[in-house]
Enzyme design. Structure first.
Site, PDB file in Angstrom:
ATOM      1  N   PHE A  23       1.020  -1.372   0.114  1.00 30.74           N
ATOM      2  CA  PHE A  23       0.456   0.157   0.235  1.00 30.74           C
ATOM      3  C   PHE A  23       0.755   0.926   0.051  1.00 30.74           C
ATOM      4  O   PHE A  23       1.782   1.652   0.909  1.00 30.74           O
ATOM      5  CB  PHE A  23      -0.577   0.083   1.454  1.00 30.74           C
ATOM      6  N   GLU A  59      -1.246  -5.803   7.435  1.00 34.16           N
ATOM      7  CA  GLU A  59      -0.649  -7.324   7.470  1.00 34.16           C
ATOM      8  C   GLU A  59       0.668  -7.729   7.781  1.00 34.16           C
ATOM      9  O   GLU A  59       1.070  -8.537   7.950  1.00 34.16           O
ATOM     10  CB  GLU A  59      -1.345  -7.921   5.878  1.00 34.16           C
ATOM     11  N   ALA A  81       3.691   2.574   4.589  1.00 30.60           N
ATOM     12  CA  ALA A  81       3.572   3.849   5.034  1.00 30.60           C
ATOM     13  C   ALA A  81       1.998   3.432   5.511  1.00 30.60           C
ATOM     14  O   ALA A  81       1.398   3.392   4.478  1.00 30.60           O
ATOM     15  CB  ALA A  81       4.177   4.782   4.733  1.00 30.60           C
ATOM     16  N   VAL A  82       1.516   4.975   6.777  1.00 21.22           N
ATOM     17  CA  VAL A  82      -0.505   4.698   6.943  1.00 21.22           C
ATOM     18  C   VAL A  82       0.014   5.869   6.960  1.00 21.22           C
ATOM     19  O   VAL A  82       0.571   7.155   7.770  1.00 21.22           O
ATOM     20  CB  VAL A  82      -0.543   4.242   8.070  1.00 21.22           C
ATOM     21  N   ILE A  83      -0.708   6.099   5.772  1.00 21.90           N
ATOM     22  CA  ILE A  83      -1.325   7.784   5.473  1.00 21.90           C
ATOM     23  C   ILE A  83      -2.807   8.887   5.904  1.00 21.90           C
ATOM     24  O   ILE A  83      -2.884   7.705   5.377  1.00 21.90           O
ATOM     25  CB  ILE A  83      -0.965   8.022   4.236  1.00 21.90           C
ATOM     26  N   THR A  87      -9.572   9.933   6.329  1.00 19.54           N
ATOM     27  CA  THR A  87     -10.192   8.363   7.037  1.00 19.54           C
ATOM     28  C   THR A  87      -9.875   8.112   8.284  1.00 19.54           C
ATOM     29  O   THR A  87      -8.357   7.990   8.293  1.00 19.54           O
ATOM     30  CB  THR A  87      -9.782   7.537   6.092  1.00 19.54           C
ATOM     31  N   HIS A  89      -9.576   4.802   9.178  1.00 18.67           N
ATOM     32  CA  HIS A  89      -8.962   4.304   9.263  1.00 18.67           C
ATOM     33  C   HIS A  89      -7.848   3.910   9.673  1.00 18.67           C
ATOM     34  O   HIS A  89      -7.082   2.993   9.882  1.00 18.67           O
ATOM     35  CB  HIS A  89      -8.931   3.640   7.313  1.00 18.67           C
ATOM     36  N   PHE A 114      10.304  -1.546  13.199  1.00 19.42           N
ATOM     37  CA  PHE A 114       9.218  -0.720  13.215  1.00 19.42           C
ATOM     38  C   PHE A 114       9.612   0.384  12.188  1.00 19.42           C
ATOM     39  O   PHE A 114      10.470   1.383  13.196  1.00 19.42           O
ATOM     40  CB  PHE A 114       8.565  -0.249  14.641  1.00 19.42           C
ATOM     41  N   ARG A 128      10.198  10.583   4.215  1.00 17.03           N
ATOM     42  CA  ARG A 128      10.491   9.692   5.602  1.00 17.03           C
ATOM     43  C   ARG A 128      11.370   8.442   5.003  1.00 17.03           C
ATOM     44  O   ARG A 128      11.947   7.748   5.580  1.00 17.03           O
ATOM     45  CB  ARG A 128       9.796   9.891   6.540  1.00 17.03           C
TER      46      ARG A 128
HETATM   47  N1  INI Z   1      -2.555  -0.291   4.142  1.00 13.14           N
HETATM   48  C1  INI Z   1      -1.616   0.689   4.253  1.00 13.14           C
HETATM   49  O1  INI Z   1      -0.245  -0.068   4.413  1.00 13.14           O
HETATM   50  N2  INI Z   1      -1.195   2.320   4.476  1.00 13.14           N
HETATM   51  C2  INI Z   1      -2.286   3.491   4.273  1.00 13.14           C
HETATM   52  O2  INI Z   1      -2.702   3.813   4.741  1.00 13.14           O
HETATM   53  C3  INI Z   1      -3.579   2.088   4.475  1.00 13.14           C
HETATM   54  N3  INI Z   1      -5.098   3.306   4.393  1.00 13.14           N
HETATM   55  O3  INI Z   1      -4.931   4.569   4.673  1.00 13.14           O
HETATM   56  O4  INI Z   1      -5.948   2.693   4.736  1.00 13.14           O
HETATM   57  C4  INI Z   1      -3.632   0.458   4.484  1.00 13.14           C
HETATM   58  N4  INI Z   1      -4.828   0.660   4.171  1.00 13.14           N
HETATM   59  C5  INI Z   1      -5.124  -0.961   4.205  1.00 13.14           C
HETATM   60  C6  INI Z   1      -4.743  -2.471   5.135  1.00 13.14           C
HETATM   61  O5  INI Z   1      -3.345  -2.399   6.061  1.00 13.14           O
HETATM   62  C7  INI Z   1      -5.384  -3.259   4.814  1.00 13.14           C
HETATM   63  O6  INI Z   1      -4.220  -4.367   3.283  1.00 13.14           O
HETATM   64  C8  INI Z   1      -6.285  -3.680   4.340  1.00 13.14           C
HETATM   65  O7  INI Z   1      -7.547  -3.190   5.324  1.00 13.14           O
HETATM   66  C9  INI Z   1      -7.171  -5.280   4.150  1.00 13.14           C
HETATM   67  O8  INI Z   1      -6.926  -6.179   5.489  1.00 13.14           O
END
Ligand code: INI
Length: 161
Positions: A23, A59, A81-83, A87, A89, A114, A128
């Site tokens: 992702f 995952e 990267a989680v952005i 959301t 989420h 991490f 980063r």
């Molecule tokens: N996964 C990420 O690695 N980064 C993100 O920013 C992100 N956002 O924003 O939704 C993200 N979502 C997917 C998540 O990690 C799972 O793969 C998905 O929900 C399936 O289980």
């Protein structure tokens, strides 16, 4: 006499896996390159390096735990990267990644570091992942080397952890 334990930065006898989130793939690639650069510079042999890709940061813990428990590696580096964007989420994914990686490390006794960016936007993440603020993949790989060496030098556990 005081005993001090510290992990060195010689990776030449270490086997290390990188688990990377696809992702935000461009960012993920930058982090993987940073981690590989660090591991190579510190002497980890190419044949002792493993890379696994997962769909998203959520995952990372499961695959990191599987690899850590295989007996094939001395440390695992998780990158992604989680952005935040717009959301909620973000909080769930980032929280699960951090908690799950910590738990996987504790459960397996193998250092799992991490290298997951948690940023407000893609520009901050890019900075980063090899941009002007450095490379979090490199930093997490360096921590993995230090922790793997530290864990081998520490006293062996005498009770169930
Ligand atoms: N996964 C990420 O690695 N980064 C993100 O920013 C992100 N956002 O924003 O939704 C993200 N979502 C997917 C998540 O990690 C799972 O793969 C998905 O929900 C399936 O289980």
């Amino acid at each position: 006499m005081t005993r001090t334990y510290e992990g060195g930065f010689d990776g030449s006898r270490l086997r290390v896996a990188i688990v990377a989130s696809r992702f935000n793939e461009t960012i993920g690639n930058g982090l993987v390159q940073g981690a590989l650069d660090c591991l190579g510079r510190h002497g980890v042999a190419e044949e002792d390096l493993f890379v696994a890709w997962v769909p998203g940061a959520f995952e990372l813990p499961m695959v990191a735990a599987r690899i850590a428990s295989s007996g094939d590696v001395d440390a695992v580096v998780c990158v992604g990267a989680v952005i935040r964007g717009e959301t909620p989420h973000f909080d769930f994914v980032a929280g699960q990644a951090a908690t799950g990686i910590g738990e996987a490390s504790m459960r397996t006794g193998i250092p799992i570091t991490f290298g997951v960016l948690t940023t407000d936007d893609a520009a901050q993440a890019a900075e980063r992942a090899g941009g002007k603020v450095g490379n979090k993949g490199f930093d997490a790989a360096l921590a993995a080397i230090e922790m793997a060496n530290l864990m081998t030098s520490l006293p062996k556990p005498q009770t169930e952890l």
